[in-house]
Design a protein around this motif. Structure first.
Motif, PDB file in Angstrom:
ATOM      1  N   ARG A 452       0.655  -1.001   0.378  1.00  9.23           N
ATOM      2  CA  ARG A 452       0.306   0.223   0.340  1.00  9.23           C
ATOM      3  C   ARG A 452       0.688   1.065   0.211  1.00  9.23           C
ATOM      4  O   ARG A 452       0.669   2.101  -0.469  1.00  9.23           O
ATOM      5  CB  ARG A 452      -0.892  -0.135   0.903  1.00  9.23           C
ATOM      6  CG  ARG A 452      -1.794   1.072   1.516  1.00  9.23           C
ATOM      7  CD  ARG A 452      -2.475   0.840   2.702  1.00  9.23           C
ATOM      8  NE  ARG A 452      -3.327   2.047   2.385  1.00  9.23           N
ATOM      9  CZ  ARG A 452      -4.784   2.252   3.794  1.00  9.23           C
ATOM     10  NH1 ARG A 452      -4.869   1.571   4.290  1.00  9.23           N
ATOM     11  NH2 ARG A 452      -5.380   4.069   3.774  1.00  9.23           N
ATOM     12  N   ALA A 453       2.695   1.369   0.548  1.00 11.44           N
ATOM     13  CA  ALA A 453       2.693   2.357   0.590  1.00 11.44           C
ATOM     14  C   ALA A 453       3.645   2.431  -0.599  1.00 11.44           C
ATOM     15  O   ALA A 453       3.523   3.822  -0.744  1.00 11.44           O
ATOM     16  CB  ALA A 453       4.159   2.105   1.709  1.00 11.44           C
ATOM     17  N   GLU A 456       0.737   4.250  -2.945  1.00 14.31           N
ATOM     18  CA  GLU A 456       0.876   5.628  -2.809  1.00 14.31           C
ATOM     19  C   GLU A 456       1.877   6.446  -2.956  1.00 14.31           C
ATOM     20  O   GLU A 456       1.312   7.740  -3.129  1.00 14.31           O
ATOM     21  CB  GLU A 456       0.611   5.426  -0.700  1.00 14.31           C
ATOM     22  CG  GLU A 456      -0.794   4.884  -0.141  1.00 14.31           C
ATOM     23  CD  GLU A 456      -0.760   4.612   1.616  1.00 14.31           C
ATOM     24  OE1 GLU A 456       0.777   5.133   1.295  1.00 14.31           O
ATOM     25  OE2 GLU A 456      -1.360   5.000   1.418  1.00 14.31           O
ATOM     26  N   GLU A 457       2.451   6.178  -3.207  1.00 13.89           N
ATOM     27  CA  GLU A 457       3.950   7.164  -4.304  1.00 13.89           C
ATOM     28  C   GLU A 457       3.687   6.972  -5.499  1.00 13.89           C
ATOM     29  O   GLU A 457       4.056   7.922  -5.648  1.00 13.89           O
ATOM     30  CB  GLU A 457       5.182   6.743  -3.993  1.00 13.89           C
ATOM     31  CG  GLU A 457       5.922   6.846  -2.299  1.00 13.89           C
ATOM     32  CD  GLU A 457       7.302   5.737  -2.288  1.00 13.89           C
ATOM     33  OE1 GLU A 457       7.540   4.802  -3.044  1.00 13.89           O
ATOM     34  OE2 GLU A 457       7.328   5.320  -1.081  1.00 13.89           O
ATOM     35  N   ALA A 461      -4.246   9.274  -3.549  1.00 15.40           N
ATOM     36  CA  ALA A 461      -5.269   8.470  -2.701  1.00 15.40           C
ATOM     37  C   ALA A 461      -6.338   8.143  -2.765  1.00 15.40           C
ATOM     38  O   ALA A 461      -6.224   7.079  -2.526  1.00 15.40           O
ATOM     39  CB  ALA A 461      -5.121   9.289  -1.879  1.00 15.40           C
ATOM     40  N   TYR A 462      -6.784   8.508  -3.639  1.00 11.30           N
ATOM     41  CA  TYR A 462      -8.730   8.034  -3.391  1.00 11.30           C
ATOM     42  C   TYR A 462      -8.227   6.469  -4.276  1.00 11.30           C
ATOM     43  O   TYR A 462      -9.550   5.923  -4.762  1.00 11.30           O
ATOM     44  CB  TYR A 462      -9.384   8.766  -4.339  1.00 11.30           C
ATOM     45  CG  TYR A 462      -9.415   8.994  -5.630  1.00 11.30           C
ATOM     46  CD1 TYR A 462      -9.611   8.840  -6.495  1.00 11.30           C
ATOM     47  CD2 TYR A 462      -8.591  10.298  -6.146  1.00 11.30           C
ATOM     48  CE1 TYR A 462      -9.585   8.741  -8.086  1.00 11.30           C
ATOM     49  CE2 TYR A 462      -8.607  10.657  -7.102  1.00 11.30           C
ATOM     50  CZ  TYR A 462      -9.378  10.262  -8.121  1.00 11.30           C
ATOM     51  OH  TYR A 462      -9.037   9.944  -9.529  1.00 11.30           O
ATOM     52  N   VAL A 464      -5.881   4.264  -4.199  1.00  9.77           N
ATOM     53  CA  VAL A 464      -4.683   3.551  -3.552  1.00  9.77           C
ATOM     54  C   VAL A 464      -5.595   2.307  -2.897  1.00  9.77           C
ATOM     55  O   VAL A 464      -7.119   2.210  -1.846  1.00  9.77           O
ATOM     56  CB  VAL A 464      -4.241   3.902  -2.546  1.00  9.77           C
ATOM     57  CG1 VAL A 464      -3.607   2.706  -2.195  1.00  9.77           C
ATOM     58  CG2 VAL A 464      -3.657   4.292  -3.416  1.00  9.77           C
ATOM     59  N   ARG A 466      -7.579  -0.346  -0.593  1.00 13.09           N
ATOM     60  CA  ARG A 466      -7.807   0.303   1.020  1.00 13.09           C
ATOM     61  C   ARG A 466      -7.585  -1.983   1.892  1.00 13.09           C
ATOM     62  O   ARG A 466      -7.469  -2.387   2.896  1.00 13.09           O
ATOM     63  CB  ARG A 466      -8.227   0.846   2.022  1.00 13.09           C
ATOM     64  CG  ARG A 466      -8.694   2.239   1.605  1.00 13.09           C
ATOM     65  CD  ARG A 466      -7.099   2.642   1.309  1.00 13.09           C
ATOM     66  NE  ARG A 466      -7.225   3.899   1.928  1.00 13.09           N
ATOM     67  CZ  ARG A 466      -8.103   5.162   0.277  1.00 13.09           C
ATOM     68  NH1 ARG A 466      -6.852   4.710  -0.550  1.00 13.09           N
ATOM     69  NH2 ARG A 466      -7.179   5.985   0.749  1.00 13.09           N
TER      70      ARG A 466
END
Length: 506
Positions: A452-453, A456-457, A461-462, A464, A466
Motif C-alpha cells: 500500500r505504501a 501511495e507513491e 490517494a482515492y 489506492v 485499502r
C-alpha cells in the motif's frame, strides 16, 4: 464464393504443397486440408446434417476441430462452438436456444455432451485423432455473405448467455483486417494453445493465418515451456495468447533464449488487458514484441491492434483495424472529441449480424452504424484507443470513479506480484471500497502494508486499495482470462490489510 472456407480452397489452388495445419507430429498441406474438410463434409451428410442446420460443437483445440468446423461451414450449416467443460445444463441451454439438430463431441470427457444428445434425440459424432476421413469431394455450398456461419455465446455475466451471430463475411473480414495490420505473408506460421471454440482462437487466429495463406500450429493443452519449445522447433513467426499465457511463458522453466526464437517476430495478445511490464519483460527474455489488440465476440474478436508501423503508446490497444471505425460516445450517445472518456463504439465488417433470436438485445447495443461495446475508453487525435474499463467494473469510491485497469497496471510493476485483480467491495461509509486480490510470485512474501505504501507513491490517494488479499491462484476462464466474478467478494471485504490467504470460487 462467399463461403468463408474459400480461404482453404484458395490456398489449395495457389500453394497445394504448403503446410497449412500442424498438431504435434501430424501435419497437413493445403491440398490435404481441403481433402480433409471434404471428407468431413461427407461424414456429416451421412449423419443427416444439411445446409441451414445448427450443429453444437463441443470439441477442444485440435486438428479435428479445424476439419469438422470448416466442413460445417462448407455445407452451409452453422457451427455453435462451446466450451468442452460445459455441464449438461449449460449445453441444454445452447441446444434449446440455437435449435441444434446434431452435436459433435470429443472422445474424452464426453459424458455431458452424450447426455445432452440423448436428452434431445440428436445425432452425436464423437471425434478423436484420425476420425475425419482424409479424402472426399464436393465444393462448398453457395451462401450469402450475411448468412450465419457461427453462433458464439457470450459469457452470460448478465443473464443467460446470448448467441452472437457471426457471418461468413464477418470471419473473412476479421482475417483480412488482422492479416493487413500484422503484415503477414504465406511464409508466416502462427502457433497457439488458445481454445478454438472461443472467438480469439477461432476467428482472430485461425482465420488470420488462413487469410495470409500461412500455417496454423496447435497445442491442445497449454503448457508454457511446451509452447515456447514448439515455437523454436517449428520456427514459428508468431504466437497468440492471452495475458496469463504470456505471464506463464515469461516465468517458464526453460533454457530457450531469444537466439532460439529468431523467427518469432510477433507475439499477439488479446482477451484482456496486457500489463505493460509483462510485455517488456517478455521482449527482454525472448526477443519478440508483444502487441495487443481489442475486440469482442460481437466484433469477431477484432476491432483494434497495435501495429509495428505505428509508434507504441503506453497502455493503448492501438488503432482501428482496416475497414473498422471507432468512436467514443457520451451518455446521450453523442460522439466525444479526442481525449474524452465514454463508451467505446465500433462499426465495420467485423460487427455481428445480431444476437440470435433476441431483437430487443440487438437493438440495445445498436446506435445507427455503431455497435455499443459496454466498455469505457478514450481516444487521442491519432486514433489510438485506451480501454479504461468495463462499465460494470467501474468502482465508485466515495463519489470518485476508479477504473480497476489503471490500478492493476501499476500493481503489475511491483516485482513480487505474479497476477492481480482489482475489484470493488461493499462499504457502508463510501459505498464501495477498492480491493486488490494478489497472487504472489513463487516464493515471494508480500506485506500488504508495504504494498500500500508503494502504491501511495504512484497513485492518487482515492485510487489506492485499502483492502488486500493474497491468493494462490486467481480464477480463470477457458481462455486463461482472469474472471473477477469468480472471486469471493464477501471474504475479500473482510480481509482488510491483513495478509490473508484465500481460495477462489469458480
Amino acid at each position: 464464393m462467399n463461403n468463408a472456407v474459400r480461404l482453404i480452397w484458395e490456398g489449395a489452388e495457389k500453394r497445394p504443397d504448403a503446410l497449412a495445419l500442424r498438431e504435434d507430429d501430424r501435419c497437413w498441406t493445403y491440398a490435404e486440408l481441403r481433402c480433409g474438410v471434404q471428407g468431413a463434409m461427407e461424414q456429416l451428410r451421412e449423419r443427416g446434417i444439411a445446409a441451414g442446420d445448427r450443429v453444437l460443437v463441443v470439441v477442444p483445440t485440435s486438428a479435428e476441430f479445424v476439419l469438422a468446423y470448416h466442413a460445417i461451414l462448407a455445407m452451409g450449416a452453422t457451427a455453435v462452438t462451446v466450451n468442452p467443460l460445459c455441464t449438461s445444463r449449460e449445453l441444454a441451454h445452447f441446444v434449446e436456444d440455437a435449435g441444434c439438430s446434431a452435436a459433435l463431441g470429443w472422445h474424452e470427457d464426453a459424458a455431458a455432451v452424450r447426455a445432452t444428445a440423448t436428452d434431445f434425440g440428436m445425432d452425436l459424432w464423437l471425434l478423436e485423432p484420425g476420425a475425419v476421413a482424409t479424402t472426399g469431394g464436393g465444393r462448398p455450398a453457395e451462401v450469402d455473405a450475411d448468412d450465419a456461419a457461427v453462433l458464439l455465446y457470450t459469457s452470460g455475466t448478465t443473464g443467460a448467455p446470448k448467441g452472437a451471430v457471426l457471418t461468413h463475411d464477418n470471419l473473412v473480414a476479421c482475417g483480412a483486417a488482422l492479416n493487413e495490420a500484422l503484415d503477414l505473408s504465406p511464409e508466416d506460421s502462427m502457433g497457439t494453445a488458445l481454445p478454438l471454440f472461443h472467438v480469439f482462437g477461432q476467428a482472430a487466429v485461425m482465420f488470420t493465418a488462413y487469410a495470409a495463406g500461412g500455417c496454423l500450429s496447435l497445442q491442445r493443452r497449454f503448457d508454457a515451456a511446451g509452447l515456447l519449445q514448439m515455437a523454436a522447433d517449428q520456427q514459428l513467426t508468431g504466437i497468440a495468447g492471452v495475458p496469463t499465457m504470456w505471464n506463464a511463458m515469461l516465468h517458464a522453466e526453460t533454457d530457450l533464449t531469444a537466439a532460439d526464437l529468431v523467427r518469432l517476430r510477433l507475439a499477439c495478445s488479446g482477451g484482456a488487458a496486457l500489463p505493460l511490464e509483462v510485455a517488456k519483460a517478455f521482449k527482454d527474455r525472448f526477443g519478440a514484441v508483444v502487441l495487443d489488440g481489442y475486440g469482442l465476440s460481437e466484433t469477431t474478436g477484432a476491432a483494434t491492434f497495435n501495429s509495428l508501423a505505428n509508434p507504441r503508446k503506453e497502455m493503448s490497444v492501438g488503432r482501428a483495424l482496416p475497414g473498422c471505425r471507432l468512436a467514443i460516445l457520451d451518455e446521450d450517445r453523442r460522439e466525444l472529441a479526442p481525449g474524452g472518456t465514454g463508451e467505446v463504439a465500433i462499426s465495420g465488417p467485423v460487427v455481428m449480424r445480431e444476437y440470435w433470436d433476441r431483437p430487443d438485445a440487438t437493438a440495445a447495443v445498436r446506435e445507427g452504424e455503431w455497435f455499443l461495446t459496454g466498455d469505457i475508453g478514450r481516444m487521442d487525435e491519432d486514433g489510438d484507443l485506451w480501454i479504461v474499463d468495463r462499465k460494470k467494473d467501474l468502482i465508485i469510491r466515495g463519489g470518485y470513479n476508479v477504473y480497476p485497469r489503471e490500478v492493476e497496471e501499476v500493481l503489475y510493476g511491483y516485482p513480487d506480484i505474479r497476477e492481480v485483480a482489482v475489484v470493488g467491495v461493499p462499504d457502508d461509509r463510501l459505498g464501495e471500497e477498492i480491493a486488490a486480490v494478489v497472487s504472489p510470485q513463487p516464493g515471494a512474501d508480500i506485506d500488504p502494508g508495504e504494498l500500500r505504501a508503494w502504491l501511495e507513491e504512484r497513485l492518487a490517494a482515492y485510487k489506492v486499495p485499502r483492502v488486500y488479499q493474497l491468493i494462490d491462484e486467481l480464477p480463470k476462464g477457458p481462455t486463461g482470462k482472469i474472471l473477477k466474478r469468480g472471486l469471493d467478494r464477501e471474504s475479500i471485504s473482510t480481509a482488510g490489510d491483513r495478509p490473508s490467504r484465500a481460495t477462489s470460487s469458480h
